[in-house]
Enzyme design. Structure first.
Site, PDB file in Angstrom:
ATOM      1  N   ILE B  29       0.854  -1.185   0.000  1.00 33.73           N
ATOM      2  CA  ILE B  29       0.000   0.000   0.000  1.00 33.73           C
ATOM      3  C   ILE B  29       0.889   1.234   0.000  1.00 33.73           C
ATOM      4  O   ILE B  29       1.838   1.326   0.780  1.00 33.73           O
ATOM      5  CB  ILE B  29      -0.908   0.057   1.248  1.00 33.73           C
ATOM      6  CG1 ILE B  29      -1.743  -1.208   1.367  1.00 33.73           C
ATOM      7  CG2 ILE B  29      -1.821   1.260   1.189  1.00 33.73           C
ATOM      8  CD1 ILE B  29      -2.610  -1.217   2.599  1.00 33.73           C
ATOM      9  N   GLU B  65       0.844   3.303   8.480  1.00 33.42           N
ATOM     10  CA  GLU B  65       2.137   3.678   7.916  1.00 33.42           C
ATOM     11  C   GLU B  65       1.889   4.576   6.719  1.00 33.42           C
ATOM     12  O   GLU B  65       1.422   4.122   5.685  1.00 33.42           O
ATOM     13  CB  GLU B  65       2.906   2.414   7.493  1.00 33.42           C
ATOM     14  CG  GLU B  65       3.547   1.709   8.672  1.00 33.42           C
ATOM     15  CD  GLU B  65       4.420   0.557   8.247  1.00 33.42           C
ATOM     16  OE1 GLU B  65       4.852   0.547   7.083  1.00 33.42           O
ATOM     17  OE2 GLU B  65       4.676  -0.319   9.080  1.00 33.42           O
ATOM     18  N   HIS B 111     -10.201  18.233  -3.416  1.00 32.85           N
ATOM     19  CA  HIS B 111     -10.987  19.235  -4.134  1.00 32.85           C
ATOM     20  C   HIS B 111     -10.657  19.136  -5.600  1.00 32.85           C
ATOM     21  O   HIS B 111      -9.509  19.001  -5.984  1.00 32.85           O
ATOM     22  CB  HIS B 111     -10.621  20.642  -3.634  1.00 32.85           C
ATOM     23  CG  HIS B 111     -11.061  20.885  -2.240  1.00 32.85           C
ATOM     24  ND1 HIS B 111     -12.370  21.020  -1.885  1.00 32.85           N
ATOM     25  CD2 HIS B 111     -10.353  21.015  -1.097  1.00 32.85           C
ATOM     26  CE1 HIS B 111     -12.456  21.225  -0.583  1.00 32.85           C
ATOM     27  NE2 HIS B 111     -11.254  21.233  -0.071  1.00 32.85           N
ATOM     28  N   CYS B 153     -15.411  16.930  -6.300  1.00 35.33           N
ATOM     29  CA  CYS B 153     -16.440  17.607  -7.080  1.00 35.33           C
ATOM     30  C   CYS B 153     -16.153  17.341  -8.555  1.00 35.33           C
ATOM     31  O   CYS B 153     -15.007  17.404  -8.988  1.00 35.33           O
ATOM     32  CB  CYS B 153     -16.348  19.125  -6.871  1.00 35.33           C
ATOM     33  SG  CYS B 153     -16.518  19.611  -5.157  1.00 35.33           S
ATOM     34  N   SER B 179     -19.613  17.512  -5.102  1.00 32.69           N
ATOM     35  CA  SER B 179     -19.692  16.369  -4.206  1.00 32.69           C
ATOM     36  C   SER B 179     -19.478  16.876  -2.791  1.00 32.69           C
ATOM     37  O   SER B 179     -18.474  17.470  -2.488  1.00 32.69           O
ATOM     38  CB  SER B 179     -18.587  15.382  -4.577  1.00 32.69           C
ATOM     39  OG  SER B 179     -18.868  14.124  -4.097  1.00 32.69           O
ATOM     40  N   SER B 181     -19.465  16.605   1.502  1.00 29.26           N
ATOM     41  CA  SER B 181     -18.850  15.671   2.445  1.00 29.26           C
ATOM     42  C   SER B 181     -19.791  14.551   2.802  1.00 29.26           C
ATOM     43  O   SER B 181     -19.391  13.452   3.067  1.00 29.26           O
ATOM     44  CB  SER B 181     -18.437  16.405   3.714  1.00 29.26           C
ATOM     45  OG  SER B 181     -19.564  16.980   4.314  1.00 29.26           O
TER      46      SER B 181
END
Lengths: 576, 313
Positions: B29, B65, B111, B153, B179, B181
């Site tokens: 990851i 991590e 954003h 958004c 979009s 929250s």
């Protein structure tokens, strides 16, 4: 609880090596863990964890490849061998150590991240090794250490002597860098805990829970690797890895205003067992001020005295390798209850502050103030300042004054900065008169950076790393120079060469300065304004010049049509 | 660092947590968080990040991590991680070590606008750059299948330009929609992947599956969100080799005198005062000095001529 045993029984570290039978005859790794709890006069409490792993290998000397790691973590062992590291010290700190209220810490550290490394003299390209080492460490500790490059690395010429064995100290092999802006959070604590032999599953490390540790006034975790004596005769070396974690819990935020601390209140955990791989696992509680200031429960007859930081302190020892320490509940929860308002704390002998003076965004002045609180002894201190290149220092304005008189340093080492290549380095050896305040001032000018060099939030300001004041402070009690004797970990970190003084390092505050910042919205505003002016002004002007006009049959506006209607009714002449 | 970006960090951490719970280890990851919310002074509960205002679940946890944090989260670093063109000293935890059999999940939140996503309030990544990066990854065989989820958004505009095969994209809002929250948390607090009704999610999710070669209906979510480690179970007894030979005891023998090692003096005042100034390494003269001397010599030879040299020397 026998009073006689309290007064009479003083024991040094009892040797329990025979009891911990995890060591095979072939393996020579050793692990010790320790927690020291020191209640502070202001009602806060200071806890210091030290985990020490001894690794008996000297691979650099014998030239054999090491592939068998037992207690020593493999990631660090590979780092040491690949980059020919002789000593490595890295620390991550959140908060600032308040010397005047809390005294001296066992292991000092500046706010942010600090890394200093001594390389072996066999290394040909120290800068290359340093660059790769910082990148590898940034991966191991999940920190932005890759921002350490030549613009914030210095080679101190007299400070930061090696803390381990050795005799050659050519400062070409030393590199020092700080990142004052570095944040410490759980992602730094997680890999730090994974370096411990028992992880965070057993022993003292079960207390290290991030939600409590970061809800504190001061949190510092560090890794120190250095070569130490393997045995009493000190004929060969062994690697020592010390992981230290210092934390100060605040009375009002973590303590909810009550002057009563317990392990559960501090760490939300209690101790249940020692790490099975540890040869010694102890908890020390500083009870030098015990009868007047606070009371400790459960009381223990085991006491120990140690000379640390120039003072003889008495400690209650809880040995976790003994089953009876945990009592019937099989868990150890120490409770400290304050009795009255504490008296005056002993003033620390050495203390330093730093601030920026001046106004505006062009010039300024850095003031470093060092206090010597000893009533009659003077001692020398070594002040090391590393200032980034964008604060251009004017060294001709450097003044050192003590008691309003000029104090000429006996040694000055100054390396000027090179724009975008090297920071300023200023090292001075100043003799501090007794009971005095010494002020070092130097003026600077702020540089204008290129627009790509600004951080995404330039209006926050730019940080200047802490100054380091290293000194041999006269000690009130004779220090123990016998380094190889069994001593608790917190008193055996810095090697002691003579009895009458102890070495201490004090860090000042980092500075936050504002550089002249351009208005980054300017290009957008200019484009909007210019386009508007061009479109409206030039556009209409062009239209006026090139448009041809034709007379049109005027149609009367609505108001006039209505008026005409009324006029027709009245019989009056119509409007046109 | 802006506190109202807290929800973005919370969303990313919820996805991180689910992915870890479903079996993907930290070494697989790459987590990039641009702002530090957990240990910020404004956080009343340090070292915690909550994804819901009732504060029931700390998505920051105890075992996180973060590979790229703070100023390291830049468009350049993101694209370098994707394409693998990192400097040689970059540690493994900061690299995307994928090959042509790996399924990759990319989750972006922040954003954004029509065709771009903001990084750190000072730069943007455009949908064309992203599409080109994915094409580079396809050419270098760095993925088998890739799931791209974007939570901003007008997020659907980000996947409009993709042109590489085996890409599936999901967005939390269409072009022209914002979009909020609320829809973020409902969208990411998934993980049952229920369809979000219009009443709760103010924006309409979008998706793009035309580049995907398999039938999207047959693709398991865990192909991207989880992983299974290959474990072999055996019932045989294995004999370990004999333990490591103990090192030869290095106690001093009678004949050889080994001198004992000592610690270095921490503040050798006398030595410091009498320290010789550091011998600076000799560097060949700088370009300016060379140019200056060349000019002087040229002028000299021009005025006096070479034949006069022997009078001087």
């Amino acid at each position: 609880f026998r009073l006689s045993s309290l007064i009479g029984h003083i024991s040094t570290c009892p040797s329990l090596i025979g009891q911990c039978c995890q060591r095979h005859p072939g393996s020579v790794d050793e692990f010790q863990e320790e927690l020291v709890i020191r209640p502070l006069h202001s009602g806060d409490i200071y806890a210091s964890f030290q985990f020490r792993t001894l690794w008996d290998t000297d691979f650099l000397q014998e030239g054999q490849k090491v592939s068998h790691y037992r207690l020593f973590p493999k990631s660090l062992g590979q780092v040491l061998s690949k980059f020919s590291v002789r000593e490595l010290h890295i620390s991550f700190t959140q908060g600032f150590w308040r010397t005047m209220q809390w005294g001296q810490p066992f292991i000092p550290s500046p706010p942010g991240a600090e890394l200093w490394v001594w390389f072996h003299d066999t290394v040909s390209d120290v800068d290359g090794n340093w660059k790769e080492l910082t990148n590898v460490l940034s991966g191991i500790f999940c920190a932005s250490l890759n921002f350490i490059d030549l613009t914030n690395t210095v080679q101190p010429s007299a400070s930061f002597k090696p803390l381990g064995l050795g005799n050659a100290t050519d400062h070409r092999f030393l590199r020092y860098a700080t990142l004052p802006r570095e944040i410490v959070c759980t992602e730094n604590l997680t890999p730090w805990k994974k370096l411990l032999p028992c992880g965070s599953k057993a022993g003292l490390a079960v207390l290290l829970k991030s939600e409590k540790l970061f809800h504190s006034s001061f949190h510092s975790q560090a890794v120190h690797i250095r070569p130490v004596c393997q045995d009493e005769q000190c004929t060969s070396k062994a690697w020592e890895l010390r992981q230290t974690l210092n934390v100060v819990f605040d009375l009002y935020t973590a303590g909810q205003g009550k002057k009563e601390w317990s392990l559960f209140k501090m760490f939300s955990r209690t101790l249940t067992e020692a790490c099975p791989l540890a040869t010694s696992s102890k908890v020390y509680v500083d009870i030098t001020d015990n009868p007047e200031l606070f009371e400790l429960s459960p009381a223990t007859p085991l006491l120990s005295q140690a000379v640390v930081l120039g003072d003889r302190r008495t400690y209650s020892v809880f040995d976790l390798t003994r089953a009876e320490t945990f009592g019937q509940l099989r868990s150890l929860n120490l409770l400290l209850r304050w009795k009255g308002d504490g008296g005056e704390m002993l003033r620390p002998l050495l203390h330093a502050e730093r601030y920026v003076a001046g106004f505006g965004l062009q010039t300024g002045e850095i003031h470093t103030v060092i206090y010597n609180n000893h009533p009659y002894r003077a001692f020398p201190v070594l002040l090391m300042d590393s200032v980034p290149w964008y604060l251009q220092l004017y060294i001709h304005t450097l003044t050192v004054t003590s008691k309003s008189r000029d104090n000429k340093p006996s040694y000055i080492h100054y390396q000027p900065a090179k724009d975008r290549h090297r920071p300023h380095l200023l090292e001075m050896l100043i003799q501090l008169p007794p009971h005095s305040m010494t002020e070092v001032t130097v003026q600077f000018e702020r540089a204008l950076l290129k627009w790509t060099e600004y951080t995404p939030d330039p209006n926050h300001g730019f940080y200047v790393g802490s100054s380091v004041v290293s000194a041999l402070v006269p000690s009130m009690v004779a220090m123990n120079t016998n380094f190889t004797q069994d001593q608790p970990l917190f008193s055996s970190f810095v090697p002691v060469k003579e009895e009458s003084s102890y070495f201490v390092r004090v860090y000042t505050e980092p500075l936050l300065v504002n550089l002249p910042t351009p208005d980054f919205s300017m290009p957008y505003n200019v484009i909007c304004l210019t386009c508007t002016v061009v479109a409206v002004g030039y556009g209409s002007f062009y239209n006026l010049l090139t448009r041809t006009f034709q007379v049109d049959e005027p149609s009367l506006p609505l108001a006039k049509r209505l008026a005409n209607l009324i006029r027709r009714i009245r019989g009056v002449p119509l409007l046109t | 660092i802006f506190w109202f970006n807290y929800r973005h960090v919370a969303n990313t951490l919820s996805v991180y947590r689910s992915v870890k719970r479903l079996g993907i280890p930290d070494s697989h990851i790459v987590l990039m968080l641009a702002d530090d919310m957990a240990c910020n002074y404004r956080n009343p509960k340090p070292a915690t990040v909550f994804s819901h205002k009732n504060m029931e679940l700390n998505v920051y946890g105890d075992d996180v991590e973060v590979d790229y944090r703070g100023y390291e989260v830049t468009v350049e670093n993101f694209l370098r991680v994707l394409t693998g063109r990192l400097p040689p000293s970059t540690p493994r935890s900061k690299r995307l070590l994928s090959d042509d059999r790996s399924n990759i999940l990319i989750y972006l939140t922040g954003h954004g606008g029509n065709g771009f996503l903001k990084f750190q309030d000072s730069e943007e990544i455009s949908n064309m750059e992203l599409a080109d990066a994915f094409e580079q990854m396809w050419q270098k065989r760095r993925y088998n299948e890739l799931l791209f989820i974007i939570d901003t958004c007008q997020g659907a505009s980000m996947y409009e330009r993709f042109y590489s095969p085996n890409l599936m994209a999901l967005a939390s809002s269409q072009v022209g929609e914002d979009s909020l929250s609320v829809s973020h948390t409902f969208f990411t607090c998934l993980f049952q992947f229920k369809v979000c009704p219009q009443s709760q999610c103010v924006s309409t999710p979008g998706h793009r599956t035309d580049l995907f070669q398999r039938d999207p209906g047959s693709v398991l979510i865990t192909d991207f969100f989880g992983s299974v480690r290959k474990v072999e179970i055996t019932k045989d007894t294995i004999n370990l080799t004999s333990p490591v030979e103990p090192p030869i005891k290095r106690s001093g023998s009678g004949d050889i005198q080994i001198e004992s090692l000592t610690y270095v003096d921490q503040l050798p005042v006398a030595e410091i005062i009498h320290q010789k100034p550091k011998q600076k390494d000799w560097h060949p003269p700088d370009g300016f000095i060379l140019g200056l001397w060349t000019l002087i010599l040229l002028v000299f030879f021009q005025t006096y001529g070479i034949k006069h040299l022997k009078h001087i020397f």
